[in-house]
Structures are given as structure tokens and as C-alpha cells.
Design an enzyme around this catalytic site. Structure first.
Site, PDB file in Angstrom:
ATOM      1  CB  VAL A 101      -0.764  -0.251   1.728  1.00  0.00           C
ATOM      2  CG1 VAL A 101      -1.445   1.412   1.426  1.00  0.00           C
ATOM      3  CG2 VAL A 101      -1.956  -0.836   1.307  1.00  0.00           C
ATOM      4  CG  HIS A 105       1.633   0.701   6.000  1.00  0.00           C
ATOM      5  ND1 HIS A 105       2.144   1.274   4.534  1.00  0.00           N
ATOM      6  CD2 HIS A 105       1.967  -0.229   5.936  1.00  0.00           C
ATOM      7  CE1 HIS A 105       1.603   0.363   3.742  1.00  0.00           C
ATOM      8  NE2 HIS A 105       2.342  -0.603   4.721  1.00  0.00           N
ATOM      9  CG  HIS A 107       3.561  -3.671   9.253  1.00  0.00           C
ATOM     10  ND1 HIS A 107       2.165  -4.319   8.866  1.00  0.00           N
ATOM     11  CD2 HIS A 107       3.755  -3.146   8.072  1.00  0.00           C
ATOM     12  CE1 HIS A 107       2.027  -4.500   7.497  1.00  0.00           C
ATOM     13  NE2 HIS A 107       3.380  -3.469   6.868  1.00  0.00           N
TER      14      HIS A 107
HETATM   15  P1  AMP Z   1       2.051  -3.812   2.892  1.00  0.00           P
HETATM   16  O1  AMP Z   1       3.329  -4.680   2.285  1.00  0.00           O
HETATM   17  O2  AMP Z   1       3.560  -3.297   4.457  1.00  0.00           O
HETATM   18  O3  AMP Z   1       2.345  -2.044   2.691  1.00  0.00           O
HETATM   19  O4  AMP Z   1       1.336  -4.014   4.324  1.00  0.00           O
HETATM   20  C1  AMP Z   1       0.026  -3.237   3.957  1.00  0.00           C
HETATM   21  C2  AMP Z   1      -0.661  -3.944   5.461  1.00  0.00           C
HETATM   22  O5  AMP Z   1      -2.285  -3.599   4.635  1.00  0.00           O
HETATM   23  C3  AMP Z   1      -1.215  -5.654   5.175  1.00  0.00           C
HETATM   24  O6  AMP Z   1      -0.857  -6.004   6.101  1.00  0.00           O
HETATM   25  C4  AMP Z   1      -2.532  -6.135   4.672  1.00  0.00           C
HETATM   26  O7  AMP Z   1      -3.365  -6.494   5.571  1.00  0.00           O
HETATM   27  C5  AMP Z   1      -3.220  -4.172   4.923  1.00  0.00           C
HETATM   28  N1  AMP Z   1      -4.488  -4.437   4.679  1.00  0.00           N
HETATM   29  C6  AMP Z   1      -5.179  -3.732   3.497  1.00  0.00           C
HETATM   30  N2  AMP Z   1      -6.052  -3.789   3.341  1.00  0.00           N
HETATM   31  C7  AMP Z   1      -6.134  -2.922   4.665  1.00  0.00           C
HETATM   32  C8  AMP Z   1      -7.947  -2.472   5.663  1.00  0.00           C
HETATM   33  N3  AMP Z   1      -8.266  -2.376   4.210  1.00  0.00           N
HETATM   34  N4  AMP Z   1      -7.932  -2.717   6.495  1.00  0.00           N
HETATM   35  C9  AMP Z   1      -6.695  -2.986   7.176  1.00  0.00           C
HETATM   36  N5  AMP Z   1      -5.321  -3.440   6.232  1.00  0.00           N
HETATM   37  C10 AMP Z   1      -5.615  -3.237   4.860  1.00  0.00           C
END
Ligand code: AMP
Length: 120
Positions: A101, A105, A107
Site C-alpha cells: 500500500v 504505514h 506495522h
Molecule cells: P505492506 O505489505 O507493508 O504494504 O502492508 C500492507 C498491509 O495493509 C497488509 O498487512 C494488509 O493486511 C493491510 N491492509 C490492506 N487493506 C487493509 C484494510 N482495508 N484495513 C486494514 N489493513 C489493511
């Protein structure tokens, strides 16, 4: 390096209220919510409210107030979820970092031993 933010990403939609989320904490500059597909017993995402694609984008271009607000959100999440036994903070970035995304963010993963940092 220049950064071209795409406001159609899923976290931008969450910030606009177009997609629901399970909010853990919110302040003027940041939102924290549960990851939809948790990879640990505790898995919270902390995002800035501003249009920043990545940690380096945010560190270079966010205001001091935004940066403090974001770090305070991380601190509050740690207090709320309880990380006495430790946790891992991850900011996957761009292709080699496997970022899915394109909105910054961090984690916050905790709740069990998480193993080594990277697959070897
Ligand atoms: P990354 O791979 O570091 O970009 O992590 C993206 C994270 O966003 C993943 O752990 C997904 O599970 C999480 N994610 C995607 N869509 C949503 C959503 N609508 N609400 C909460 N988490 C999400």
C-alpha cells in the site's frame, strides 16, 4: 528523489472514511487501526494523515508537528496494546521492501516471539 502520491490507495480511502477500519488510536496527525489480515496476535498499522508514500518521504517532507504526532501515535499504540514483552515495528518501503500500500504505514506486531528479522 521525487514522490508522486496516489490518493486512490486503500489507506487514503480509510482516511476519507470511504472504507471502514477498526481504530485503535487517532490524533490530529495520525491514525492507528487493526491490520485486516493480522500476522501476529497484535498487529496494528499506524499511518500519517498526510499524503506520504513511505518512511523516507515522510521523514524528508513532513512538518515537525506531523512527525511528532506520528511518533506519539506509535507511543500510544504501544501503551494501548501492551508491548512489555517486546514488539517489532516494520515500515516496508517500495518494491524491494515489498510495500503493498503506497501510503506510509508502520506495522506494530507483538504478542508472541516473532523470530528473526528477515528470512535467510
Ligand atoms: P505492506 O505489505 O507493508 O504494504 O502492508 C500492507 C498491509 O495493509 C497488509 O498487512 C494488509 O493486511 C493491510 N491492509 C490492506 N487493506 C487493509 C484494510 N482495508 N484495513 C486494514 N489493513 C489493511
Amino acid at each position: 528523489m521525487s514522490f508522486a502520491y496516489d490518493d486512490q490507495n486503500v489507506f487514503a480511502k480509510i482516511l476519507r472514511g470511504e472504507i471502514p477500519n477498526k481504530t485503535v488510536y487517532e490524533n490530529e496527525h495520525a491514525l492507528a487501526f487493526e491490520d485486516i489480515a493480522p500476522q501476529a496476535p497484535i498487529h496494528v498499522l499506524v499511518i500519517p494523515k498526510g499524503p506520504y508514500m513511505s518512511l523516507d518521504h515522510f521523514a524528508m517532507e513532513a512538518s515537525a508537528d506531523e512527525q511528532v504526532g506520528f511518533m506519539k501515535a506509535i507511543a500510544e499504540v504501544c501503551k494501548i496494546v501492551g508491548v512489555e514483552d517486546g514488539f517489532r515495528a516494520i515500515a516496508n518501503t517500495r518494491d524491494h521492501g515489498h510495500q503493498e500500500v503506497p501510503h506510509l504505514h508502520v506495522h506494530i506486531c507483538a504478542g508472541k516471539p516473532l523470530g528473526p528479522m528477515l528470512v535467510r
